[in-house]
Design an enzyme around this catalytic site. Structure first.
Site, PDB file in Angstrom:
ATOM      1  N   ASP A 282      35.907  42.662  30.756  1.00 40.06           N
ATOM      2  CA  ASP A 282      36.005  42.007  29.453  1.00 40.06           C
ATOM      3  C   ASP A 282      37.110  40.948  29.470  1.00 40.06           C
ATOM      4  O   ASP A 282      38.191  41.169  30.023  1.00 40.06           O
ATOM      5  CB  ASP A 282      36.347  43.085  28.409  1.00 40.06           C
ATOM      6  CG  ASP A 282      36.270  42.594  26.983  1.00 40.06           C
ATOM      7  OD1 ASP A 282      35.182  42.174  26.564  1.00 40.06           O
ATOM      8  OD2 ASP A 282      37.299  42.641  26.287  1.00 40.06           O
TER       9      ASP A 282
ATOM     10  N   GLU B 299      37.445  49.689  49.183  1.00 42.58           N
ATOM     11  CA  GLU B 299      37.786  50.961  49.839  1.00 42.58           C
ATOM     12  C   GLU B 299      36.692  52.004  49.625  1.00 42.58           C
ATOM     13  O   GLU B 299      36.651  53.015  50.317  1.00 42.58           O
ATOM     14  CB  GLU B 299      39.076  51.542  49.237  1.00 42.58           C
ATOM     15  CG  GLU B 299      40.341  50.836  49.629  1.00 42.58           C
ATOM     16  CD  GLU B 299      41.526  51.415  48.854  1.00 42.58           C
ATOM     17  OE1 GLU B 299      41.480  52.614  48.453  1.00 42.58           O
ATOM     18  OE2 GLU B 299      42.465  50.651  48.637  1.00 42.58           O
TER      19      GLU B 299
HETATM   20  C1  NOJ Z   1      34.231  40.344  24.596  1.00 44.92           C
HETATM   21  C2  NOJ Z   1      33.367  41.451  24.097  1.00 44.92           C
HETATM   22  O1  NOJ Z   1      32.068  41.260  24.576  1.00 44.92           O
HETATM   23  C3  NOJ Z   1      33.450  41.396  22.596  1.00 44.92           C
HETATM   24  O2  NOJ Z   1      32.499  42.229  21.989  1.00 44.92           O
HETATM   25  C4  NOJ Z   1      34.846  41.757  22.189  1.00 44.92           C
HETATM   26  O3  NOJ Z   1      34.975  41.620  20.790  1.00 44.92           O
HETATM   27  C5  NOJ Z   1      35.860  40.854  22.865  1.00 44.92           C
HETATM   28  N1  NOJ Z   1      35.587  40.646  24.250  1.00 44.92           N
HETATM   29  C6  NOJ Z   1      37.249  41.439  22.762  1.00 44.92           C
HETATM   30  O4  NOJ Z   1      37.356  42.563  23.592  1.00 44.92           O
END
Ligand code: NOJ
Length: 599
Positions: A223, A315
């Site tokens: 993310d 690993e």
């Molecule tokens: C991207 C994620 O896909 C989204 O849903 C989220 O709100 C933001 N990152 C923050 O984590």
């Protein structure tokens, strides 16, 4: 011939022994809150997922990616993690996770989990400790606490804005009751950003990776992969900078720049054809071409983190992988995330953001293959996810900039046109070499819930923008399994955390299964044909005949034409394998339709 002709052939799930399986994998995104709800509380859960995994193996995908299911106050639907090593009780337990992982393995499905390393929840023990600790303490040093500006420190430390709207800084009250320092949150107030220059943070995430790798996961979707490192000193954004990255349309580089020409072959990975870039020899453009420079995003320092993580993944046996969620542009910047010693893949948001326009799509496809190929990586393809309007709705509206959700007061999509175009776009996507990502429910042709009343909305974007952006709830609605069951088969109680629109009833899985021409059977047949013909590992060759309003190419002996114009066009000679809709009586390809033929 349409998809139904292939119904009786079972779809093969991915085989777990394939080396570099991710190069051509079709990955199905499960949004756990809305997939299947075993305990009936209105929010989906891991036991629900386990019970429906056979449906995904039957669909013919190779892997599943789960959005976060970790302990979380759910301020951003789980992207606010309070414990990276446990399952939130609304989703189940670690034992439920293990049972789900075992079921996936049994079915031959790979399992990718979400990793949220840019920020934690404000309820994470580390952040709670930071609030209790004094300015300058080691507890505060794990996050980005700074003194404010102005005589009393009552102005934020810089001018950065939250992606969700409003300032990116919140001021805390110190132990003595006085207004104190500020902390950075690129997203919601309840999502404080870690300081990734801090060694404790780095070590913690190495251990988190190992925790899930030891439990057998095949990979991570990372993310906000472009946000973790900030420019030293946290300088102000330039006045004209675009910081709303999730709402920002990526920039497609000039047509033809490093891209294939008609008749030229471009492979999924270009592994043999392209020079392999080493980490200190980036095969990408320099900063001067980077049009969206921001001190908060896409800093070169992030790449050190991925090299570190890659060493850990390597690993482990079984070719574990990472895929970057990085909203960066142009594509040459994205290539940096998928150099040979970093992540294996990055989401292709240029493709997702492309309009319904043949020239745009050809340009994006070309640029995607060339850019990923320049670093020996496969391109990826994606049309929908939990952050954007589903493509069955998106292609049903005329839009200029990608809107952040569609609300009841907005012009409503043309549902029939949206679905027709969505099916055509999907069939084109699944013929491309590389790896494709599907979002739960798109195999049913589900649209967004575009008429959701404000009282149901839970996305922090809605609140933080004062309701000017409806946000992402419309694409996150529980999906439909059975037309005549409570909550359309999502659970047995009829409760749903977001309301399902009426249209989900006729699109329920049981209404489509086994039906010729249904969207579900089109996906199933396309996935089977994709695998049988090795399209994911193939090479794209542009057709010599390229009508202005078409996207026409061949891949591994399959000719593909998508008609984006408004008049029928010729179907290439050969056996028709599948089409996204019926051909005309005289055998032409109608508007808003894609066909595959064996050439
Ligand atoms: C991207 C994620 O896909 C989204 O849903 C989220 O709100 C933001 N990152 C923050 O984590």
């Amino acid at each position: 011939m349409t998809s139904a002709d292939t119904l009786d052939q079972p779809a093969a799930a991915g085989t777990r022994t394939d080396p570099e399986w991710w190069r051509s994998a079709v990955v199905y995104q499960i949004y756990p809150r809305s997939f299947a709800d075993a305990d009936g509380n209105g929010v989906g859960d891991l036991p629900g997922i386990t019970s429906q995994l056979p449906a995904l193996a039957d669909l013919g995908v190779d892997a599943v990616w789960l959005s976060p299911f970790y302990t979380s106050p759910q301020a951003d639907a789980g992207y606010d993690v309070a414990d990276y090593r446990d399952v939130d009780p609304i989703f189940g337990t670690l034992a439920d996770f293990d049972a789900m992982a075992a079921k996936a393995r049994e079915l031959g499905l790979r399992l990718i989990v979400d990793l949220v390393p840019n920020h934690s929840s404000d309820e994470h023990p580390w952040f709670q400790a930071a609030l209790r600790a004094a300015p300058g303490s080691p507890e505060r040093a794990r996050y980005l606490f700074r003194d404010g500006r102005g005589p009393n420190g009552d102005e934020p430390p810089n001018n950065w804005r939250s992606v969700f709207g409003g300032p990116a800084w919140t001021r805390v009250t110190e132990a003595d009751g006085r207004p104190g320092q500020w902390y950075l949150h690129l997203f919601d107030t309840k999502q404080p950003d870690f300081d990734w220059t801090n060694e404790e943070v780095k070590e913690e995430f190495r251990q988190v990776l190992r925790f899930w790798l030891d439990r057998g996961v095949d990979g991570f979707r990372v993310d906000v992969a472009h946000g973790m490192v900030k420019q030293a000193g946290l300088p102000d954004e330039a006045e004209d900078a675009e910081t709303a990255v999730m709402a920002q349309a990526p920039v497609v580089e000039a047509e033809g720049a490093g891209a294939a020409q008609p008749g030229q072959q471009v492979t999924a990975s270009e592994a043999s054809a392209a020079p392999q870039a080493s980490s200190d020899e980036p095969a990408v453009t320099d900063r001067s071409l980077y049009s969206n420079y921001s001190p908060a995003w896409d800093q070169d320092g992030v790449h050190e983190i991925y090299r570190d993580w890659r060493r850990i993944l390597d690993e482990y046996p079984g070719d574990r992988m990472m895929v970057a969620e990085a909203w960066v542009s142009p594509l040459s910047r994205l290539a940096r995330y998928i150099r040979p010693d970093e992540m294996q893949q990055a989401f292709n948001f240029e493709f997702l953001s492309a309009r319904w326009d043949a020239k745009t799509l050809r340009t994006v496809i070309d640029a995607s293959l060339a850019t990923a190929g320049s670093v020996g990586a496969p391109s990826t393809w994606v049309l929908s996810n939990h952050d954007v309007i589903r493509h069955a709705s998106r292609f049903g509206i005329d839009y200029v900039d990608r809107p952040n959700g569609i609300g009841p007061d907005d012009p409503q999509p043309d549902a029939a046109r949206g679905l027709r175009r969505a099916r055509a776009a999907t069939l084109m996507m699944l013929a491309l070499p590389g790896s494709a990502y599907l979002y739960q429910g798109e195999e049913l042709g589900l649209p967004d819930n575009t008429t959701m009343a404000p009282e149901f909305r839970q996305d922090p974007v809605f609140r933080r923008s004062g309701g000017t952006e409806v946000g992402r709830d419309g694409c996150r609605v529980p999906i439909s399994w059975q037309a005549d069951a409570p909550a359309l088969g999502f659970n047995e109680t009829g409760k749903t955390w977001l309301p399902q629109p009426d249209s989900y009833r006729e699109l329920a899985r049981d209404q489509q299964a086994g039906k010729a021409d249904s969207t579900l059977e089109m996906y199933r047949a396309a996935l089977r044909l994709r695998k049988e013909n090795g399209l994911g590992d193939g090479a794209l060759q542009w057709a010599a005949e390229q009508p202005d309003t078409a996207v026409a190419f061949s891949n591994a002996g399959v000719g593909v034409v998508a008609n984006l114009g408004d008049a029928p066009i010729a179907v290439p000679a050969g056996e028709v394998l599948i089409s996204s809709g019926p051909l005309t009586d005289d055998g032409l390809l109608p508007p808003e339709t894609t066909v595959w033929v064996r050439t």
